[in-house]
Design an enzyme around this catalytic site. Structure first.
Site, PDB file in Angstrom:
ATOM      1  N   ARG A 150      -3.887  20.453   1.630  1.00 43.11           N
ATOM      2  CA  ARG A 150      -4.657  19.253   1.244  1.00 43.11           C
ATOM      3  C   ARG A 150      -5.529  18.732   2.399  1.00 43.11           C
ATOM      4  O   ARG A 150      -5.531  19.296   3.485  1.00 43.11           O
ATOM      5  CB  ARG A 150      -3.674  18.141   0.844  1.00 43.11           C
ATOM      6  CG  ARG A 150      -2.721  18.515  -0.286  1.00 43.11           C
ATOM      7  CD  ARG A 150      -3.464  18.525  -1.583  1.00 43.11           C
ATOM      8  NE  ARG A 150      -2.575  18.677  -2.727  1.00 43.11           N
ATOM      9  CZ  ARG A 150      -1.946  17.677  -3.356  1.00 43.11           C
ATOM     10  NH1 ARG A 150      -2.056  16.438  -2.939  1.00 43.11           N
ATOM     11  NH2 ARG A 150      -1.205  17.919  -4.419  1.00 43.11           N
ATOM     12  N   CYS A 483       7.220   4.467  -7.252  1.00 44.58           N
ATOM     13  CA  CYS A 483       8.218   5.468  -7.645  1.00 44.58           C
ATOM     14  C   CYS A 483       8.646   6.220  -6.386  1.00 44.58           C
ATOM     15  O   CYS A 483       8.044   6.034  -5.322  1.00 44.58           O
ATOM     16  CB  CYS A 483       7.639   6.411  -8.704  1.00 44.58           C
ATOM     17  SG  CYS A 483       6.719   7.805  -8.029  1.00 44.58           S
ATOM     18  N   CYS A 487       4.129   7.965  -1.930  1.00 42.60           N
ATOM     19  CA  CYS A 487       2.717   8.069  -1.548  1.00 42.60           C
ATOM     20  C   CYS A 487       2.322   7.076  -0.452  1.00 42.60           C
ATOM     21  O   CYS A 487       1.307   7.258   0.210  1.00 42.60           O
ATOM     22  CB  CYS A 487       1.826   7.897  -2.772  1.00 42.60           C
ATOM     23  SG  CYS A 487       2.159   9.132  -4.033  1.00 42.60           S
TER      24      CYS A 487
END
Ligand code: SRM
Ligand code: SF4
Length: 573
Positions: A150, A483, A487
């Site tokens: 990424r 959650c 992130c």
């Protein structure tokens, strides 16, 4: 290639492996699906492939139930993530992203925890134009998501500009050279003709990744001590720049970090990368390439939640992975060199760098760039981008730096900063300035609770406690995610919250201020009242009992409020 000792886990390949295999190098049926006008959505298989092109299909969860009741299709829209190595954009690129956000997106830009732009709310029929315009500004969205390497992060360092420039170049090399080689992106979005006669299935198409790409996403970050703003230990592969007498001599190599986990599943856990040696700058690419091929060959292709490189390293053993790496390299890594970090947050306001250039770090709460009724952040930044001649650097804490400003331009830029009330955050508490929240609702399909929209509200209440205890200027990192995917790198927040259900969070404490120790769960499934009660007891103790210069995360461990997590494998203990 397979090593006699090292083995990939057995088990039938996950469905995603089948999708990749059948995709003809990330093409799938995306061309037809995106041209189809009956639905604003796309199939699950194509959505899996979209990720490799930098995008996810989402739906507006605020209206999901209502639309369901009315028997309407969900309010489908796409999120688009740009690949921006080291977070460095030109003012023109900023203006293009701003324009696209207005024209095709939801009128806002999200500055992400991996130093890039995300647009939300793009309709299927506008995707191609959006990607083409991004391409026109010399940016792309290739591999911003998907089972590949990424966006490569890099310390955006405004105060050691010469080293920054050098380190940034290496981050860019890594990001560019580790890209997938398939022409699928160019064909699908940029109308590149498929060269006649090119075999569809050919080993050479992806010399490093192969037709199945990686078992899971792969992340690289480069830190420049003493700042660990990019949270180097949270990366699959972290490089720690070693600077001697002002010169970059190379990088310590750290492997096997990651933040995600699943609630209630102890087989999943956040983990910190461990330093295995040192390499010279010109070796960073081949070290990364070989590490990626180890994960390609031995990662778990059967169970995706155990597929990240951190699990591969823990399963095979750090020393075995290091040995395999050195075999593949054909040389040994040098011994790691000493380094020390002192924080993982940003330093706000004006800083003077080399050659008389100035850098202004702006606080962007939750990384959301928009115009609020009483705060015209987006307009102000647009006006600055119109006259700015340096660059704009996005930070790993969702903030931005107006960088490389000459003394002459500084006055003009400062006037705009003041006119639009753009803030270096210094009128907020240091706690708020040290906060990160992931996107979460309404766009994230995986969110269990609010994060970006709720943390500022909760913060105002926690700030009261902080103020009453004379800690307004004390930096305590606080992170919230909707959650357990992590992130906002919640497990590296001195105070962390992970969404459990609407209005409910697991509360974590005890991460190190410099990003070198994970947190541990303190309370499970609690709402605002209990959060404030807990912090209402712990923060006053910190104010009274802390030792000189003791950080909050260290204090809660020393005071016995929480046990230290010494390794990801005991995160749940
Ligand atoms: Fe993330 C999935 C947003 C940084 C771990 N992440 C997602 C998705 C795409 C949800 C999905 O799969 O459907 C989110 C889109 C929300 C939306 O509406 O935009 C999403 N992640 C984000 C961003 C935008 C959060 C932010 O507020 O800034 C960050 C974009 C980064 C970028 O520019 O590339 C973002 N995600 C991270 C980080 C932090 C980092 O990389 O430094 C992590 C933890 C580090 C790690 O990877 O271990 C992270 N995201 C995940 C995971 C868990 C992965 C795992 O293997 O453990 C998922 C879920 C998944 O992959 O299955 C996920
Ligand atoms: Fe979505 Fe969870 Fe990531 Fe937040 S942490 S953006 S809720 S996937």
């Amino acid at each position: 290639m397979a090593n006699k000792v090292l083995k990939a886990p057995e088990g039938s390949p996950s469905d995603v492996e089948r999708i990749k295999e059948d995709s003809n190098y990330l093409r799938g049926t995306l061309k037809e699906t995106m041209a189809e006008r009956l639905s604003s959505g796309i199939s699950e298989d194509d959505n899996r492939l979209m990720k490799f092109h930098g995008s996810y299909l989402q739906d507006d969860r605020d209206v999901r139930n209502e639309r369901q009741k009315q028997k309407l299709e969900p309010a489908y829209q796409f999120m688009l993530r740009v690949r921006l190595p080291g977070g460095v954009a030109t003012p023109n690129q900023w203006l293009v992203m701003d324009d696209l956000a207005q024209k095709y997106g939801n009128g806002t830009m999200k500055l992400t925890t991996r130093q890039t732009f995300q647009l939300h709310g793009i309709l299927k029929w506008n995707m191609k134009s959006t990607i083409q315009e991004i391409h026109g500004s010399l940016l792309d969205t290739i591999a911003a998501c998907g089972d590949v390497n990424r966006n490569v992060m890099c310390n955006p360092n405004p105060y050691q500009s010469e080293v920054h420039a050098e380190v940034y170049e290496w981050a860019k090399v890594l990001s560019d050279d580790l890209l997938p080689r398939t022409r699928a992106y160019h064909e699908l979005w940029l109308d590149e003709e498929k060269v006649a006669g090119t075999p569809d299935v050919e080993e050479e198409v992806e010399p490093m990744y192969g037709p199945l790409y990686l078992p899971r996403k792969f992340k690289i970050g480069v830190a420049v001590p003493p700042s660990n703003d990019i949270d180097v230990f949270s990366q699959d592969l972290g490089y720690i720049a070693i600077v001697e007498d002002g010169n970059l001599v190379g990088f310590n190599v750290a492997i096997g970090g990651g933040m995600g986990m699943t609630h209630g599943d102890k087989e999943t856990y956040p983990q910190l990368a461990k330093v295995i040696g040192f390499c010279k700058p010109e070796q960073v690419y081949e070290v990364a390439e070989k590490i990626i091929t180890i994960q390609r060959d031995y990662g778990n292709r059967s169970v995706r939640k155990n597929a990240r490189f951190k699990y591969t390293v823990d399963r095979l053993g750090l020393e075995n992975v290091k040995e395999e790496l050195e075999n593949r390299l054909g040389y040994k890594l040098e011994d790691a060199k000493p380094f020390s970090f002192d924080h993982n947050g940003d330093r706000y306001g004006w800083e003077k760098g080399i050659k008389g250039k100035w850098h202004f770090t702006l606080f962007v709460e939750g990384g959301r760039v928009t115009d609020y009724d009483d705060y015209k952040l987006m307009t102000g930044l647009r006006e600055i981008a119109k006259i700015h001649t340096g660059d704009i650097r996005l930070t790993a804490n969702q903030n931005l730096i107006i960088a490389d400003v000459s003394s002459q331009k500084k006055k003009q830029i400062n006037e705009l900063i003041e006119r639009y009330g753009l803030t270096d955050g210094k009128h907020h508490s240091a706690l708020r300035r040290s906060s990160i929240a992931c996107v979460s609702l309404p766009t994230c399909g995986l969110a269990m609770a609010e994060a970006e929209r709720y943390l500022p509200v909760l913060m105002t209440k926690i700030e009261k406690i902080v103020d009453e205890n004379g800690l307004r200027d004390k930096e305590i990192t606080i992170r919230m995610t909707g959650c357990p995917n992590g992130c906002a790198r919640h497990a590296l927040g001195e105070i962390g919250f992970i969404g459990k259900g609407p209005g409910k969070y697991n509360m974590y404490l005890g991460a190190a201020h410099d990003g070198s120790r994970l947190s541990k769960m303190h309370r499970e499934n609690i709402g605002e009242e209990e959060i404030l009660k807990e912090l209402g007891e712990i923060i006053p103790r910190y104010a009274k009992e802390r030792e000189e210069n003791e950080h909050f995360g260290d204090f809660v461990v020393r005071a016995g409020i929480i046990n230290a997590t010494t390794d990801g494998t005991n995160f749940h203990a």
